[in-house]
Every structure is written in C-alpha cells, then in structure tokens.
Write a protein that holds these residues in place. Sequence first.
Motif, short mmCIF file in Angstrom:
data_model
loop_
_atom_site.label_atom_id
_atom_site.label_comp_id
_atom_site.label_asym_id
_atom_site.label_seq_id
_atom_site.Cartn_x
_atom_site.Cartn_y
_atom_site.Cartn_z
N GLY A 133 0.80 -1.21 0.00
CA GLY A 133 0.00 0.00 0.00
C GLY A 133 0.84 1.26 0.00
N GLY A 134 0.23 2.33 -0.52
CA GLY A 134 0.90 3.62 -0.57
C GLY A 134 0.47 4.39 -1.80
N THR A 135 0.62 5.70 -1.75
CA THR A 135 0.17 6.55 -2.84
C THR A 135 1.32 7.28 -3.55
OG1 THR A 135 -0.22 8.36 -1.28
CG2 THR A 135 -2.09 6.92 -1.79
N ARG A 136 2.55 6.94 -3.21
CA ARG A 136 3.71 7.54 -3.88
C ARG A 136 4.66 6.44 -4.33
NH1 ARG A 136 7.70 12.61 -2.57
NH2 ARG A 136 9.66 11.65 -3.24
N TRP A 137 4.99 6.47 -5.62
CA TRP A 137 5.95 5.53 -6.20
C TRP A 137 7.22 6.29 -6.53
CZ3 TRP A 137 5.55 3.65 -11.94
CH2 TRP A 137 6.55 2.72 -12.21
N ASP A 138 8.26 6.05 -5.73
CA ASP A 138 9.58 6.64 -6.01
C ASP A 138 10.24 5.79 -7.09
OD1 ASP A 138 9.60 8.78 -4.10
OD2 ASP A 138 9.87 7.28 -2.52
N VAL A 139 10.44 6.37 -8.26
CA VAL A 139 10.86 5.56 -9.41
C VAL A 139 12.37 5.57 -9.59
CG1 VAL A 139 10.48 5.09 -11.85
CG2 VAL A 139 8.66 6.14 -10.50
N PHE A 140 12.94 6.76 -9.75
CA PHE A 140 14.40 6.83 -9.92
C PHE A 140 14.90 8.21 -9.52
CE2 PHE A 140 12.74 8.34 -13.98
CZ PHE A 140 13.54 9.43 -14.26
#
Length: 243
Positions: A221-228
């Motif tokens: 769960g979570g609403t932020r995807w740290d991509v790169f």
Amino acid sequence: MVNAQLEDEFNRMKDIMNDVDRETEMGVFTLHFFDAEDGSPIENATVTILNIGDFQTDMAGMVTFPMVDDNTYTFKFSKQGYITVTTRFEVVAGDIFNNRFTMSKLLDIGQVRVVLDWGSNPSDLDIHLEKVGAYHISYHDKRVADDRSAVLDRDDMDGHGPETITITDLDENATYNCFVNDYTNRNNTTSQKLAKSKARITIYTDNSLYKSFEVNKNMGGGTRWDVFQIKNGEIIDLNRIAN
C-alpha cells in the motif's frame, strides 16, 4: 462529482470489456501505440514481433495479430521521426498484460524524456520531477521550469496516460527525483491501487529507450511511487512505493 467519476469508470471498463470481447471473437490480440508529447495515436509505424510477423499501425495506432500462448514476446517499433524501440509484451492467462505503449519522437542531444503509462484504474496518476533546490514540475506544481530546462508536455486525468516530462537541458551537477503520486486515492494512504495500476515509467535519452520501470502489485500500500533519481548525470534505480 462522485456520479461523474463512477460514470467515467464504468465507461472505461466497458471499453476494456468491448476490446476483450472483440479480440476473443476474432481470435486476435492488439497492441496500441501513442505519441509521448500529445497522446495521439501513431499511424503507419512498423511493428515487428519476433517469430510472429511484421505489422503496420492503423489510424488508431493499433496493430492486430493472431492470438499466441502465454509467454513474453519481443517486438521492435519503428517510424521515421521517432526513436526506434525494441521492447516486450507479456501474455498472461490468455490476455496481454499491458498492450499500450507510448513512443517518443527523436530528441536533441542531452535531452531526457520521461513517460508515465498505466491502466484504467486509478483514473489520475501524476508524474513529478524535482530538481533539488531548483524546481518541482507536475500538474499540481509548476508545468515549466523557470529557466525552461524542463517541461510537463502532457497531463492525463482519465486513465492510461501518457503523462510526459522532458528535460531539455540536463544539469549533470544536480540531483533530480522522479516519482508518481496516486492523486485519485490521495486520501487513502494504505491504498493498493497504485501497486496494481500497471504503471510503467519509460526513460528516453540519446535517441534510445534507456530504461523502463514497472510498478509491482506486490509492492504493497501507498500513494507515492519513487521511481528513480538522477545524480551527477547517473540514473539511480529506486522503484519503491511509500507515502
């Protein structure tokens, strides 16, 4: 507002089911191709699927080919004025897991283009690019850097994407953070919709597809995807979901 959102979601699901029904009835699969800057379908591109054949995209940016078994398949996309890309699609449980691809026109030397694609749900994911100590670009912040060294080319609020940010002048002495926010579920920090969104970030630079990142339904769960992150000109993988 709630009724409008429900109606939009219903229409999206109906379109998806119509596509699936049509493909099943005709015994075919489809791939769809769109332009990174304006989201328009790409017509008359050549798509070569390894061991299957060569195809041309139609006015809807689509190619159709006979159904194949569950597996991972490699294909090449090419069209004059666009970056030639070799990538893959996956057939799972008799259906293509993600059949939409966004392609970039040729870039100038040193430019970096970052593209976000996803599924029909959530309806509104937002791509963010932060140059630490300088600017923060997204639909909800700033669309164009003060020095015009980066720009949000396209925002999407009704599912699929693309959302696109282009860095026109990469500062190799700076640190950049790229992440995706689930705006639709922003008030539910434990939502797993982002992890299940089929979101994909594609990085184009040096007139090639440099790298792709795909969200994973098991990320939690979570609403932020740290991509790169880009640090001193080097791209550093993050690929994690948090809040």
